[in-house]
Motif scaffolding. Structure first.
Motif, PDB file in Angstrom:
ATOM      1  N   UNK A  37      47.800  39.258  38.854  1.00 59.14           N
ATOM      2  CA  UNK A  37      46.219  39.558  37.590  1.00 59.14           C
ATOM      3  C   UNK A  37      45.232  38.449  37.086  1.00 59.14           C
ATOM      4  N   UNK A  38      46.409  37.387  36.705  1.00 58.61           N
ATOM      5  CA  UNK A  38      45.502  36.733  35.838  1.00 58.61           C
ATOM      6  C   UNK A  38      44.782  35.504  37.277  1.00 58.61           C
ATOM      7  N   UNK A  39      44.928  35.901  38.400  1.00 56.66           N
ATOM      8  CA  UNK A  39      43.980  34.769  39.165  1.00 56.66           C
ATOM      9  C   UNK A  39      42.930  35.661  39.738  1.00 56.66           C
ATOM     10  N   UNK A  40      43.473  37.265  39.884  1.00 58.25           N
ATOM     11  CA  UNK A  40      41.634  38.047  40.279  1.00 58.25           C
ATOM     12  C   UNK A  40      40.920  38.045  38.678  1.00 58.25           C
ATOM     13  N   UNK A  41      41.609  38.337  37.545  1.00 52.33           N
ATOM     14  CA  UNK A  41      39.847  37.391  36.753  1.00 52.33           C
ATOM     15  C   UNK A  41      39.451  36.992  36.700  1.00 52.33           C
ATOM     16  N   UNK A  42      39.579  35.690  37.036  1.00 53.42           N
ATOM     17  CA  UNK A  42      39.269  34.571  36.576  1.00 53.42           C
ATOM     18  C   UNK A  42      38.754  34.584  38.247  1.00 53.42           C
ATOM     19  N   UNK A  43      38.552  35.827  38.923  1.00 54.23           N
ATOM     20  CA  UNK A  43      37.985  34.980  40.557  1.00 54.23           C
ATOM     21  C   UNK A  43      39.114  33.556  41.317  1.00 54.23           C
ATOM     22  N   UNK A  44      40.066  33.452  41.330  1.00 54.01           N
ATOM     23  CA  UNK A  44      40.463  32.722  41.571  1.00 54.01           C
ATOM     24  C   UNK A  44      41.104  33.214  43.051  1.00 54.01           C
ATOM     25  N   UNK A  45      41.308  34.294  43.213  1.00 57.75           N
ATOM     26  CA  UNK A  45      42.265  35.081  44.354  1.00 57.75           C
ATOM     27  C   UNK A  45      41.871  35.557  44.688  1.00 57.75           C
ATOM     28  N   UNK A  46      41.289  35.700  46.279  1.00 56.32           N
ATOM     29  CA  UNK A  46      41.289  36.819  47.207  1.00 56.32           C
ATOM     30  C   UNK A  46      42.461  37.861  48.080  1.00 56.32           C
ATOM     31  N   UNK A  47      42.446  38.897  47.618  1.00 58.05           N
ATOM     32  CA  UNK A  47      44.231  39.816  47.873  1.00 58.05           C
ATOM     33  C   UNK A  47      43.750  40.787  49.249  1.00 58.05           C
ATOM     34  N   UNK A  48      44.473  40.929  50.140  1.00 57.73           N
ATOM     35  CA  UNK A  48      44.377  41.578  51.362  1.00 57.73           C
ATOM     36  C   UNK A  48      45.693  42.484  50.715  1.00 57.73           C
ATOM     37  N   UNK A  49      45.596  43.629  50.195  1.00 54.43           N
ATOM     38  CA  UNK A  49      46.826  44.565  49.845  1.00 54.43           C
ATOM     39  C   UNK A  49      46.448  45.963  50.996  1.00 54.43           C
TER      40      UNK A  49
ATOM     41  N   UNK B  21      41.377  51.628  42.361  1.00 49.66           N
ATOM     42  CA  UNK B  21      41.026  50.423  40.910  1.00 49.66           C
ATOM     43  C   UNK B  21      41.093  48.954  41.440  1.00 49.66           C
ATOM     44  N   UNK B  22      40.445  48.965  42.508  1.00 50.80           N
ATOM     45  CA  UNK B  22      40.458  47.344  42.701  1.00 50.80           C
ATOM     46  C   UNK B  22      39.021  46.602  42.542  1.00 50.80           C
ATOM     47  N   UNK B  23      39.309  44.920  42.133  1.00 50.28           N
ATOM     48  CA  UNK B  23      37.918  45.020  41.836  1.00 50.28           C
ATOM     49  C   UNK B  23      37.412  44.363  43.659  1.00 50.28           C
ATOM     50  N   UNK B  24      36.319  43.264  43.507  1.00 50.93           N
ATOM     51  CA  UNK B  24      35.576  43.490  45.229  1.00 50.93           C
ATOM     52  C   UNK B  24      36.556  42.063  45.331  1.00 50.93           C
TER      53      UNK B  24
END
Length: 292
Positions: free
Chosen positions: A34-46, A60-63
């Motif tokens: 979650x910390x990486x997502x908040x900083x836009x340091x990660x892109x996730x395929x869930x 709830x998923x961000x972009x």
């Protein structure tokens, strides 16, 4: 976000976000990345095959999170056991013998709804890019997921996998099978993020603090990293992504410093970066200063 992760983000300035694939991304708690997502340091395929769980994730998923309602594992037809408690849903059925010993999870027995589905391997998905980190919590199917991702994982630096210490499902692979699969692909065990244990059922259970006395290990998330012994085989980009994961996901600050030292030795970052990173760490992680 921690001061140390913010410093890394500014200093390393990765050319692209860390690519994370999360297989079994059930929305019962915040993801470890979650910390990486908040900083836009990660892109996730869930990936989440349970329809209700996938819908909650999507809502709830961000972009930078792509939710896919697909089942990942050994390619072909399979029967998915959907339990009312979605986090227990699995390709395997909960074991009557195991729950009989543990004294837990019995409420889930025979509550599953069998759903026919098609399993796909990660390597069979051309739309999925090569990944940097795989997180997999597939309730017993972790080995199949990892074995079916050899190509996608060929340049990855880390895998976070749920490792079962005591069998919960009939027929699920043992922990040594998971370890062997990852080592065969060039990963080594780095650390455990946590372990879950339960108090065994007994005649005095009502008199005991279950959290304090629970001794039987059940499972836990294990972190594997790309074998670091041949430093020449690890690229600058891999080192940068591993450093970000080590801080933002694993809490392995010594691994961050190992990466920064290696990058500094290559002239990629200034020599004082490691010292400045330590300056950003919480005081409790630093050595006590001895006054003269």
């Amino acid at each position: 976000m921690s001061n140390s992760l913010g410093y890394l983000a500014r200093t390393l300035a990765p050319l692209r976000p860390v690519r994370i694939v999360d297989v079994g991304a059930n929305p019962i708690e915040a993801p470890v990345y979650a910390g990486l997502l908040r900083r836009d340091l990660a892109e996730v395929w869930a990936f989440e095959p349970h329809p209700e769980a996938a819908a909650k994730l999507r809502a709830a998923a961000p972009e930078n999170v792509h939710v896919l309602e697909r089942a990942v594992g050994r390619p072909g037809q399979a029967v998915f056991n959907a339990y009312p408690a979605s986090e227990m849903s699995s390709l395997y059925k909960i074991s009557t013998q195991s729950t009989g010993y543990l004294g837990h999870f019995r409420r889930h027995l025979n509550s599953e709804v069998e759903v026919d589905l098609t399993l796909d391997s990660l390597d069979s998905m051309p739309e999925l890019p090569a990944i940097d980190c795989l997180k997999v919590d597939a309730q017993g199917a972790e080995v199949d997921v990892i074995d079916g991702a050899r190509s996608k994982l060929s340049g990855a630096v880390a895998v976070v996998a749920e490792m079962r210490f005591y069998r919960l499902y009939d027929g699920e692979p043992a922990l040594h099978d998971l370890d062997r699969s990852l080592r065969d692909q060039g990963f080594v065990l780095h650390r455990f993020l946590h372990q879950k244990s339960r108090m065994l059922g007994n005649s005095q259970a009502a008199r005991l603090n279950r959290r304090a006395i629970g001794s039987q290990l059940i499972d836990g998330d294990a972190v594997y990293i790309r074998n670091p012994e041949d430093r020449s085989a690890v690229t600058d980009t891999q080192l940068a992504h591993l450093a970000l994961l080590a801080d933002g996901v694993f809490g392995s600050h010594d691994l961050v410093l190992w990466c920064l030292d290696e990058l500094a030795s290559r002239g990629v970052v200034p020599g004082k970066v490691a010292a400045k990173y330590v300056d950003k760490l919480p005081e409790g992680l630093k050595a006590e200063r001895i006054e003269a």
